[in-house]
Design an enzyme around this catalytic site. Structure first.
Site, PDB file in Angstrom:
ATOM      1  N   GLU A 168       7.527   9.506   4.364  1.00 11.33           N
ATOM      2  CA  GLU A 168       6.443   9.672   3.384  1.00 11.33           C
ATOM      3  C   GLU A 168       5.140   9.186   3.979  1.00 11.33           C
ATOM      4  OE1 GLU A 168       3.631   8.392   0.158  1.00 11.33           O
ATOM      5  OE2 GLU A 168       4.513   7.213   1.768  1.00 11.33           O
ATOM      6  N   HIS A 284       0.193  -1.859   3.145  1.00 12.94           N
ATOM      7  CA  HIS A 284       0.313  -1.377   4.528  1.00 12.94           C
ATOM      8  C   HIS A 284       0.095  -2.469   5.567  1.00 12.94           C
ATOM      9  CE1 HIS A 284       0.046   3.235   3.710  1.00 12.94           C
ATOM     10  NE2 HIS A 284       1.037   2.622   3.090  1.00 12.94           N
TER      11      HIS A 284
HETATM   12  N1  TRP Z   1       2.020   6.754  -1.397  1.00 12.52           N
HETATM   13  C1  TRP Z   1       1.063   5.805  -0.905  1.00 12.52           C
HETATM   14  C2  TRP Z   1       1.692   5.099   0.245  1.00 12.52           C
HETATM   15  O1  TRP Z   1       2.896   5.093   0.361  1.00 12.52           O
HETATM   16  C3  TRP Z   1       0.655   4.794  -1.950  1.00 12.52           C
HETATM   17  C4  TRP Z   1      -0.166   5.394  -3.025  1.00 12.52           C
HETATM   18  C5  TRP Z   1      -1.476   5.495  -3.052  1.00 12.52           C
HETATM   19  C6  TRP Z   1       0.327   5.978  -4.216  1.00 12.52           C
HETATM   20  N2  TRP Z   1      -1.881   6.105  -4.192  1.00 12.52           N
HETATM   21  C7  TRP Z   1      -0.802   6.410  -4.926  1.00 12.52           C
HETATM   22  C8  TRP Z   1       1.592   6.157  -4.741  1.00 12.52           C
HETATM   23  C9  TRP Z   1      -0.663   7.025  -6.145  1.00 12.52           C
HETATM   24  C10 TRP Z   1       1.722   6.776  -5.958  1.00 12.52           C
HETATM   25  C11 TRP Z   1       0.595   7.218  -6.669  1.00 12.52           C
HETATM   26  O2  TRP Z   1       0.993   4.531   1.038  1.00 12.52           O
HETATM   27 ZN    ZN Z   2       2.569   3.418   1.831  1.00 12.39          ZN
END
Ligand code: TRP
Ligand code: ZN
Length: 314
Positions: A168, A284
């Site tokens: 992801e 992160h």
């Molecule tokens: N998916 C992103 C990640 O893994 C995190 C993220 C940012 C997110 N904005 C989002 C997840 C909105 C769900 C909805 O770094």
């Molecule tokens: Zn992430």
């Protein structure tokens, strides 16, 4: 941990007691069968999975990233728990940036396979840290919900499928691979996809994806029942694994407690926590460890996840 007894459970208990006191059959008073209510998801169990993910990262260079040994070890842990509970598990392999990726799919036998309810989360971390909130939190809550389905021997009308995605963090690669691998007919059998990515942020907000109205309502009603206000998720729509499903026409929804965006004063007022600080200041980074989790948020979101899985598949 359940914070209140549902009105439905009280009503069912009252009916049962009345029937017993009457001492005979009261067929006219027998209510229509109620749909099974979701069990409480023990947050201690969810946290135990996070401890395992942390140990896996620590033993494998500090991360659980795509193509690294910590990813495969995480997948092996989740798969072993599901196999022992009676799920039919499938590993879907793909190649990305020269390394093998692995999605894990777990089907709960039974239900109408032409109407599938899916819940998923990404299991990979970034390479810079262990990824406990992002996204051990969603991965652990989806796992514990699946295990709760097995403990309850839940027999929903629809078919239940759980998924853990790889890569992801490299651009929704695993979930897109899965959606692309489905025939058009198979895509149409998925009634809904529920996504859980970051649900235990240390300075949490309570965000619900503004997508399929039925799914959104199911989550919102759950939080309303707890007396917890929610907001619509706006921190980057399409930034997680629900996006490929949505693009393919599958109804989607999900929960999120916030990433690098800052909590406002108004949000701190209604949710507690600290205004002017990120929802997850370890987003992160190497400090996204088991210390980077708000237990209350993890607990509420895990229970909301189970509630939606039960309700939408009944
Ligand atoms: N998916 C992103 C990640 O893994 C995190 C993220 C940012 C997110 N904005 C989002 C997840 C909105 C769900 C909805 O770094
Ligand atoms: Zn992430």
């Amino acid at each position: 941990m359940k914070l209140s007894v549902s009105g439905r459970a009280v009503a069912a208990a009252v009916v049962a007691a009345t029937t017993l006191l009457a001492g005979g059959t009261v067929a006219d008073a027998t209510p229509a069968p109620l749909p099974a209510a979701a069990p409480d998801i023990p947050v201690a169990n969810v946290k135990a999975h996070l401890t395992q993910f942390q140990s896996i990262a620590t033993a494998n260079g500090g991360n659980r990233a795509h193509g690294r040994p910590g990813y495969k070890a995480s997948l092996d842990y989740v798969k072993a728990r599901l196999d022992a509970a009676g799920f039919t598990t499938t590993i879907q392999q793909f190649t990305y940036s020269g390394r093998t990726g692995y999605n894990l799919i777990a089907d709960w036998p039974g239900g109408d396979t032409n109407r599938v309810v899916m819940a998923g989360s990404h299991l990979d971390s970034v390479s810079s840290g262990p990824g406990i909130n992002d996204n051990g939190s969603g991965s652990a809550a989806v796992l514990e919900t699946a295990l709760a389905v097995a403990r309850a021997q839940y027999k929903p009308t629809k078919h239940l499928r759980f998924a853990w995605w790889d890569a992801e963090e490299l651009g929704l690669v695993g979930s897109r691979h899965y959606v692309n691998s489905l025939s058009v007919g198979n895509r149409a059998t998925i009634s809904g996809y529920l996504n859980f990515d970051m649900i235990g942020s240390p300075n949490p907000g309570y965000f619900v994806y503004d997508d399929d109205p039925t799914i959104e309502k199911t989550f919102k009603e759950y939080f309303a029942g707890l007396g917890v206000p929610t907001e619509i998720e706006t921190e980057g729509d399409g930034r997680s694994d629900h996006a490929p499903f949505k693009s393919a026409g599958v109804p989607v929804g999900g929960l999120f407690t916030g990433a690098s965006r800052t909590k406002t004063a108004a949000q701190a007022q209604k949710w507690g926590g600290t205004a002017g600080v990120a929802f997850d200041r370890c987003y992160h980074s190497s400090c996204d460890t088991t210390s980077n989790i708000n237990d209350t948020a993890l607990n509420r979101n895990s229970d909301a996840l189970a509630h939606a899985v039960w309700q939408l598949s009944s």
